[in-house]
Scaffold this motif. Sequence first.
Motif, short mmCIF file in Angstrom:
data_model
loop_
_atom_site.label_atom_id
_atom_site.label_comp_id
_atom_site.label_asym_id
_atom_site.label_seq_id
_atom_site.Cartn_x
_atom_site.Cartn_y
_atom_site.Cartn_z
N LEU A 1 4.05 -14.84 1.03
CA LEU A 1 3.65 -13.84 0.04
C LEU A 1 2.59 -12.91 0.61
N ASP A 2 1.57 -13.50 1.23
CA ASP A 2 0.46 -12.69 1.74
C ASP A 2 0.88 -11.79 2.88
N SER A 3 1.83 -12.25 3.71
CA SER A 3 2.24 -11.44 4.86
C SER A 3 2.81 -10.10 4.43
N VAL A 4 3.57 -10.08 3.33
CA VAL A 4 4.15 -8.83 2.83
C VAL A 4 3.11 -8.00 2.07
N LEU A 5 2.33 -8.67 1.23
CA LEU A 5 1.32 -7.94 0.45
C LEU A 5 0.27 -7.30 1.36
N HIS A 6 -0.13 -8.04 2.41
CA HIS A 6 -1.14 -7.50 3.34
C HIS A 6 -0.61 -6.25 4.04
N THR A 7 0.64 -6.29 4.47
CA THR A 7 1.24 -5.12 5.12
C THR A 7 1.26 -3.92 4.18
N ALA A 8 1.40 -4.20 2.88
CA ALA A 8 1.42 -3.11 1.89
C ALA A 8 0.02 -2.69 1.46
N GLY A 9 -1.01 -3.26 2.06
CA GLY A 9 -2.38 -2.88 1.74
C GLY A 9 -2.90 -3.52 0.46
N LEU A 10 -2.33 -4.67 0.08
CA LEU A 10 -2.75 -5.35 -1.14
C LEU A 10 -3.44 -6.67 -0.80
N HIS A 11 -4.33 -7.09 -1.69
CA HIS A 11 -5.08 -8.34 -1.49
C HIS A 11 -4.77 -9.30 -2.62
N MET A 12 -4.77 -10.61 -2.28
CA MET A 12 -4.47 -11.63 -3.28
C MET A 12 -5.76 -12.20 -3.88
N LEU A 13 -5.70 -12.47 -5.19
CA LEU A 13 -6.74 -13.21 -5.89
C LEU A 13 -6.09 -14.47 -6.46
N LEU A 14 -6.57 -15.66 -6.05
CA LEU A 14 -5.92 -16.92 -6.42
C LEU A 14 -6.62 -17.59 -7.59
N ALA A 15 -5.82 -18.27 -8.42
CA ALA A 15 -6.37 -19.14 -9.48
C ALA A 15 -5.45 -20.34 -9.61
N ASP A 16 -6.03 -21.50 -9.91
CA ASP A 16 -5.29 -22.75 -10.07
C ASP A 16 -5.11 -23.00 -11.57
N ALA A 17 -3.87 -22.95 -12.03
CA ALA A 17 -3.60 -23.13 -13.46
C ALA A 17 -4.03 -24.51 -13.95
#
Length: 337
Positions: free
Chosen positions: A83-99
Amino acid sequence: MKPPTIRDVAERAGVSKSLVSLVLRGSGPVRAEKRDAVLRAVRELGYRPNAAARSLSEQRTRTVGVLLDDLRNPWFVDLLDGLDSVLHTAGLHMLLADARLNRRTGHRLAEPFLDLGVDGLVVVGTVPDADGLDALARRIPVVVAGAREPRPPGVDVVAGDDERGARLATEHLLGLGHRRIAHLAGHGAVGALRRRGFEAAMREHGAEPLVEPGDLTEEGGYRGTVRLLSRPERPTALFAVNDIASVGALSAAGELGLSVPHDVSVVGYDNTSIARLRHVWLTTVDTAPHELGRRAARCLLDRFERTAGEGRELLAVPTLRIRGTTGPPPVPVGRLP
């Protein structure tokens, strides 16, 4: 010393501030020599764009919320990597939360993401809040990865074909000659689909399916296996709902003095990093979580451009990874092989 500004970059490159902005956003027609001059000035000055200012101008935070069912599951780690590999290439950052943690503290699952103004959300695994997900999907793009619960309108689902994968595992054991095969089951839609595939394959081969309810955890796999292997007619093979339950099954078999796969065969599901450990070397169903993560990211990017429309269900074809925990059934005492 004050950090360099976009004005400093423009002066160093001999261009306008608006042209610098075009180059940094990667948009608009810019001559190659001008682009090179801007990028050279950025490197020389050590300029870093002001993310907050850019977010205000674009009306986007360039962040994606990722809500996981349980961070303890190693399958999610592989999916996050893709997931991160594609989002990072698109200039996006992930914010994680544990349900799981949010449920324990009584927080609404998606509340932190809405407060932070994320551009979209990826839900990884089963999160039991369909109504909340439906309301959220009306506000921002949402993609579900690795779960098979009914999806709200406009939400894409990227997952593995669980019923087909369970058939692969069961047919592998049947092909080795096993007939007394038990399934360490799980809950939720994924658990139900894997159980269905197991039971269908068993009945098609004239074998009676044996199902032991479980909870997707190592402890659940351990306790279920102890009960199964303590039966007078104990099973010669176990198919667990996931790799974590399989680890519990292996522990239980060892404590009962049984050898894997000589006395009992074990098959897992997910092909996590645990399954690939040399001292485990588990036969398991591979759902390609890294690629599922990449597909989920591409779905979300597509949703940014295509906000309307019905949700899609994209199922990856599973494969079987045969390793060291499966073999033919044990030869009954007194019978020559």
